[in-house]
Scaffold this motif. Sequence first.
Motif, short mmCIF file in Angstrom:
data_model
loop_
_atom_site.label_atom_id
_atom_site.label_comp_id
_atom_site.label_asym_id
_atom_site.label_seq_id
_atom_site.Cartn_x
_atom_site.Cartn_y
_atom_site.Cartn_z
N GLY A 7 0.81 -1.21 0.00
CA GLY A 7 0.00 0.00 0.00
C GLY A 7 0.84 1.25 0.00
N SER A 8 2.01 1.18 0.65
CA SER A 8 2.85 2.39 0.68
C SER A 8 3.42 2.65 -0.72
CB SER A 8 3.97 2.22 1.70
OG SER A 8 4.81 1.16 1.33
N LEU A 9 3.37 1.63 -1.59
CA LEU A 9 3.92 1.83 -2.94
C LEU A 9 2.89 2.35 -3.95
CD1 LEU A 9 6.14 -1.37 -3.29
CD2 LEU A 9 6.90 0.98 -2.97
N VAL A 10 1.59 2.22 -3.62
CA VAL A 10 0.60 2.63 -4.62
C VAL A 10 0.61 4.14 -4.84
CG1 VAL A 10 -0.98 0.69 -4.25
CG2 VAL A 10 -1.30 2.79 -2.96
N GLU A 11 1.30 4.85 -3.95
CA GLU A 11 1.39 6.30 -4.15
C GLU A 11 2.09 6.64 -5.47
OE1 GLU A 11 2.81 7.79 -0.16
OE2 GLU A 11 1.39 9.34 -0.72
N LEU A 12 2.91 5.70 -5.94
CA LEU A 12 3.59 5.90 -7.22
C LEU A 12 2.59 6.11 -8.33
CD1 LEU A 12 6.33 3.13 -7.01
CD2 LEU A 12 6.60 5.58 -6.66
N TYR A 13 1.42 5.51 -8.18
CA TYR A 13 0.39 5.64 -9.23
C TYR A 13 -0.65 6.68 -8.86
CZ TYR A 13 2.57 1.51 -11.06
OH TYR A 13 3.50 0.65 -11.56
N GLY A 14 -0.32 7.51 -7.88
CA GLY A 14 -1.23 8.60 -7.53
C GLY A 14 -2.33 8.21 -6.57
N TYR A 15 -2.23 7.00 -5.99
CA TYR A 15 -3.26 6.61 -5.00
C TYR A 15 -2.75 6.92 -3.62
CZ TYR A 15 -5.39 4.15 -8.86
OH TYR A 15 -5.98 3.85 -10.04
N LYS A 16 -3.70 7.06 -2.68
CA LYS A 16 -3.31 7.34 -1.31
C LYS A 16 -3.18 6.03 -0.53
CE LYS A 16 -3.68 11.61 -2.30
NZ LYS A 16 -2.45 12.33 -2.62
N PRO A 17 -2.22 5.96 0.38
CA PRO A 17 -2.02 4.69 1.11
C PRO A 17 -3.20 4.33 2.01
CG PRO A 17 -0.54 6.41 1.91
CD PRO A 17 -1.21 6.95 0.70
N GLU A 18 -4.13 5.27 2.24
CA GLU A 18 -5.30 4.96 3.09
C GLU A 18 -6.14 3.84 2.50
OE1 GLU A 18 -4.40 8.14 2.72
OE2 GLU A 18 -3.97 8.65 4.81
N ILE A 19 -5.95 3.59 1.19
CA ILE A 19 -6.69 2.49 0.57
C ILE A 19 -6.50 1.21 1.37
CG2 ILE A 19 -6.64 0.94 -1.43
CD1 ILE A 19 -6.47 3.31 -3.20
N ILE A 20 -5.29 1.01 1.89
CA ILE A 20 -5.01 -0.21 2.63
C ILE A 20 -5.85 -0.29 3.90
CG2 ILE A 20 -3.21 -1.44 3.92
CD1 ILE A 20 -3.14 -1.61 0.86
N ASP A 21 -5.99 0.87 4.59
CA ASP A 21 -6.83 0.87 5.80
C ASP A 21 -8.24 0.48 5.45
OD1 ASP A 21 -4.68 1.69 7.30
OD2 ASP A 21 -5.09 3.81 6.94
N ILE A 22 -8.71 0.93 4.29
CA ILE A 22 -10.06 0.56 3.87
C ILE A 22 -10.13 -0.94 3.63
CG2 ILE A 22 -11.77 0.81 2.03
CD1 ILE A 22 -10.92 3.69 1.74
N VAL A 23 -9.13 -1.46 2.90
CA VAL A 23 -9.11 -2.90 2.62
C VAL A 23 -9.14 -3.69 3.94
CG1 VAL A 23 -7.71 -4.78 1.69
CG2 VAL A 23 -7.94 -2.66 0.41
#
Lengths: 321, 397
Positions: free
Chosen positions: B316-332
């Motif tokens: 999740g900390s890597l998805v920022e490379l594609y412009g996503y926020k790492p909070e996505i992982i908290d949601i998952v």
Amino acid sequence: MDTLYFLVQNTLPVAIPLLLVALGGMFSERSGVINIALEGIMLFGAYFGCLFVYSLQGSALSAQLILVLAMLVAAISGFLYSLLLSFAAINMKSDQTITGTALNMLIPAVILLFSKMKFNSDGVTTNVPFYVRKIPVLGDIPVIGQLFFQNTYITIYIGFVLFLISTIVLYKTRFGLRLRACGEHPHAADSVGVNVKKMRYAGVSISGILGGIGGFFYAVGVMDGNTNGHTGVAGFGFLALAVMIFGQWKPGRIFLAALFFAFLRMLSRSIALIPFLYNLGIDNTFYKILPYLVTMIVLAFTSKHSRAPKAEGIPFDPGAR
Amino acid sequence: MQLDIKKITKSNGFSAFTSALLAIGLGLVCGFLVMLGASPENSLYGFQTLLFGGMTRLGDVVYYATPIIMTGLAVGFAFKMGLFNIGASGQYTMGMFFAMYVGFMFKPPESIHWLLCMLAGLVGGILWGFIPGFFKALLNVNEVITSIMFNYIGMYLVDMLITKNSTMYISIKARTAYLPASAQMPSLGIRNSGANISFIIALLIAVILFIVLEMTIFGYELKATGYNKHASIYAGMNGKRNIILTMMIAGGLAGLGGAFYILSPSTIPGASMTYEPINVIASNGFTGIAVALLGSSNPLGIIFSGLFISYIQRSGSLVELYGYKPEIIDIVIAVIIYFSAFARLMGMAIPRLFKGKKSRHSESHDDASEPDNPPEGPGEEIPASDNPAVEASGKGA
């Protein structure tokens, strides 16, 4: 006397969210569902209420009208969010505490994600002046006017009305009686033709509505119309649960308990403004801890003979003995 | 062949495993949908990173897994007794503070310094676990409320004690100072990662807990109380003592987690992990709930679920490379917990897919999900389990 005015004026905007959310918890638990998701529901309501305010700010509508409309938005969003709990707890017979925890964890992440994408910040900031310096006519009454009708928010009057309605619904209507039966002995209620699932859906939904409104009122009265995903509602949903238990699942006592907790919490935030306490030189942290600590002490003395609804937390299974 | 599948699908472990997989799957689907909604054109790459990104940082995965395995064990162990230890967060914070205090303020021989810090963390956690246990056993206060209140009390207390201590706290940086090297745990020597001996210790502890639960009288009593409190008291087990003991052990585990976190060696020489007292309760304690649920409270299962959650957090900390926020992982993770809470029903639905027809069988107990509830009649449960599971997957999509 000025200190007294100050204390009352600052306690009420904190007490009302606590009161409403605790009443919400009461409806849910009286129907037999433990609603630990109140924290999340509050935050959800607060966020959508504030988003709505944000979308309307700068328009010609008066501030108080915006507040009422946003309150409705918050109520609806709280209701929708509570459906997730109802579904899991009533249809899927899940562990209600765990579902609640999941819902509490979900919402700050959603808010942070959404706000970062949309506003490039942690939450939503609004600038509509909800604060009322003085209510016309009523504010001029000596003493009472100064206590209750000056330097305040209209949330406290709406909250008080909702409190009265809740009390009447719970005790004086057929619906309230049936709801309470479902929390005490669902099988008995089932045997006389009450639809337990429906009643529990109703109980959780009311808690969602009150929780959403309470969350928005928290954002208005405590956070100056802002909400963010980091501090959220600062454990108010959990405090409301404690208020509810302290109030022994009865509206009248919950009202008093909410005032008491709000008073403690208000103290912790305004020590510097109260000369007597400030001069004692106690670290501010102790005042911050105080509401939580008092909760524990109170619970320690009241829980031995707890009047909790007997069937709370147990999924209804028509075939069980 | 048909017979073998039946045997496997009927076992508890299989049911727990499939329901965990199902919850994870639904959580990931949710994550993908969020990505799709946020920025459709990058969503495939983003999701790919979410799934496989952690591969590039396996050392970090191990390193970040250690504290959440500990908090997972703290929650799972209490679950076995039917207690919901939502206070792992506070216990973790206390453990961290105790470990830090010994690290800064005591000057023992260098070789045992980190060991003492670790033990101090254990003590801090035990202390904070004892309180909800005491309130529950002797005063009948629900452990959930006590734990939540003491999460806040512990956090405020620790933040105050740290900011008042000039050795520990650097006010300009608004962070704690660097711990002396002797207080840091020996590294495992993986390049560019903080992976250290605490991971090995955590594995050992998990194995010991497994043995305690499966092979000792205390473990048996604990599980018996979890299945049916009244029956266990009737059988002469000391429920009150066991509640307090369980919560103390659980607290100690979470406390160790906090100690492991703060005592980790840094990849930069002369530095160390630091703590920022900003009045926010520790999230690792709540992640522990997800870890425990996914591992169905089994200590060995918790090792794997802890590694998985840590892995997906690294991704999740890597998805920022594609412009996503790492909070996505908290949601998952939150979605995974949500579905885990009724995993037992879903877990029962899956073996039925293998069997293909409705047959009455005594339901497989996944004691993790619903320890407090009275056993339901098998005849009632099976037809009910069919529809909602379908609805559930429909809801996730």
